[in-house]
Design an enzyme around this catalytic site. Structure first.
Site, PDB file in Angstrom:
ATOM      1  N   GLY A 298      -1.513  -2.109   1.153  1.00 20.00           N
ATOM      2  CA  GLY A 298      -1.669  -1.305   2.362  1.00 20.00           C
ATOM      3  C   GLY A 298      -1.602  -2.147   3.620  1.00 20.00           C
ATOM      4  O   GLY A 298      -1.050  -1.726   4.643  1.00 20.00           O
ATOM      5  N   ASP A 299      -2.159  -3.346   3.552  1.00 20.19           N
ATOM      6  CA  ASP A 299      -2.079  -4.258   4.697  1.00 20.19           C
ATOM      7  C   ASP A 299      -0.632  -4.698   4.929  1.00 20.19           C
ATOM      8  O   ASP A 299      -0.197  -4.846   6.073  1.00 20.19           O
ATOM      9  CB  ASP A 299      -2.947  -5.493   4.462  1.00 20.19           C
ATOM     10  CG  ASP A 299      -4.420  -5.147   4.298  1.00 20.19           C
ATOM     11  OD1 ASP A 299      -4.857  -4.137   4.861  1.00 20.19           O
ATOM     12  OD2 ASP A 299      -5.124  -5.900   3.600  1.00 20.19           O
ATOM     13  N   ALA A 300       0.091  -4.914   3.824  1.00 20.26           N
ATOM     14  CA  ALA A 300       1.510  -5.288   3.950  1.00 20.26           C
ATOM     15  C   ALA A 300       2.290  -4.158   4.606  1.00 20.26           C
ATOM     16  O   ALA A 300       3.139  -4.401   5.473  1.00 20.26           O
ATOM     17  CB  ALA A 300       2.094  -5.611   2.578  1.00 20.26           C
TER      18      ALA A 300
END
Length: 345
Positions: A298-300
């Site tokens: 999700g951060d990516a």
């Protein structure tokens, strides 16, 4: 000498991720869920020593916002992204600096003498990950750092700001400082919900920042937690929850965009300009045998989205770049990106 400036300014909790595979026994022993993110309680105190002692550890420069900042730096030209947070004066902080330098992310850490840098035990089971975070120095961030000579010019010059929801557990005053300035200057402020416990237990802090948010990013579990807390009739309806958040009061007249990812399922986007028309973006699933680790996917996505946004891509293109970087990340251990760099934009 002119002060170096950056288009994207990110704030968060710098953490050194300590990743252990085949952690089923750790889940049972420490009463953890297979796909969750929590702050460590007293009962989790020993997990950090145990995970290093009994498991083969992979260390990754982490913290949700730092992961996304590294992702944005990956897709953007050099000297585009700066990250701010609080660390201790220890070896963990040195590891974080070295990792950021390798990946082209500039940092302006506030250093707390005598404090320990934050850490996150990442317990991997199959394709799931359970995150247990001890913030340590990360929660010692001071709003005054934003007005320091090293940071104030960067805040003034940045065009886009990004903050993780985790920061609201201790740094709401700092988030409000930056988000209000961004709103008044017609700059873009982006918030990631980060984990279900943020809307569940820090709803007041979240509500105080939301009026200044131009873009809100989350996943299906965070959306469900928000919807449940808000009393929405169908908490699993991502489009309905996105519409609800998109149409909440805003401090300026710019539209608000809400994006919910759902793993290999479709991503949902709702804009307050047309809240009854959710846009659905199909995701190309990564083959099961190519998935190494979903931690930080999700951060990516957020990093890819932000990178594309900073260079002026359309919102649709930003989502697709987010999907590409997320797909790259799950093929590697931890929230990392392929080296040498691959052209994404």
């Amino acid at each position: 000498m002119a002060t170096q400036t950056f288009e994207l300014f990110c704030i968060g909790n710098p953490l050194l991720d300590m990743q252990a595979r085949n952690g089923e026994k750790l889940l049972e022993k420490y009463d953890l869920k297979a796909n969750d993110a929590i702050l460590a309680e007293e009962k989790h105190a020993n997990i950090y020593d145990e995970i290093v002692r009994d498991y083969a550890i992979t260390y990754v420069a982490g913290g949700a916002s730092q992961n996304a900042a590294r992702g944005a730096a990956y897709v953007l030209p050099p000297n585009s992204v700066v990250y701010v947070g609080c660390v201790g004066d220890d070896e963990l902080a040195d590891q974080l600096r070295a990792a950021n330098e390798r990946e082209g992310l500039h940092e302006r850490y506030l250093v707390k003498k005598g404090a320990k840098t934050g850490a996150c035990a990442v317990v991997l089971t199959n394709h799931d990950r359970s995150l247990v975070t001890t913030l340590r120095a990360a929660e010692m961030f001071e709003k005054s750092h934003l007005s320091s000579p090293a940071v104030a010019p960067l805040v003034a010059a940045a065009k886009v700001f990004y903050v993780e929801g985790f920061f609201l557990t201790h740094g709401t005053e700092s988030v409000l400082e930056v988000s209000k300035k961004a709103s008044e200057a017609s700059k873009v402020f982006v918030l990631n919900l980060s984990a279900p416990f943020i809307p569940q237990f820090f709803g007041t802090q979240l509500a105080s920042v939301l009026p200044y948010c131009d873009i809100v990013i989350g996943n299906e579990t965070e959306a469900e937690a928000y919807a449940t807390k808000a009393g929405l009739p169908n908490p699993k309806d991502l489009a309905a929850t996105a519409k609800y958040i998109a149409t909440q009061p805003k401090a300026n007249s710019r539209p608000r965009i809400v994006i919910f990812t759902h793993g290999a399922e479709s991503t949902v986007l709702v804009s307050s300009e047309n809240p009854d028309s959710a846009k659905i973006f199909k995701v190309t699933p990564v083959p099961h045998d190519e998935i190494v680790d979903t931690n930080g996917a999700g951060d990516a996505f957020a990093g890819g989205f932000l990178g594309a946004y900073v260079v002026g891509k359309s919102i649709d293109e930003c989502v697709e770049v987010g999907h590409k970087l997320g797909a790259m990340s799950v093929r590697l251990v931890g929230p990392q990106y392929k080296q040498p760099k691959v052209q994404i934009l």
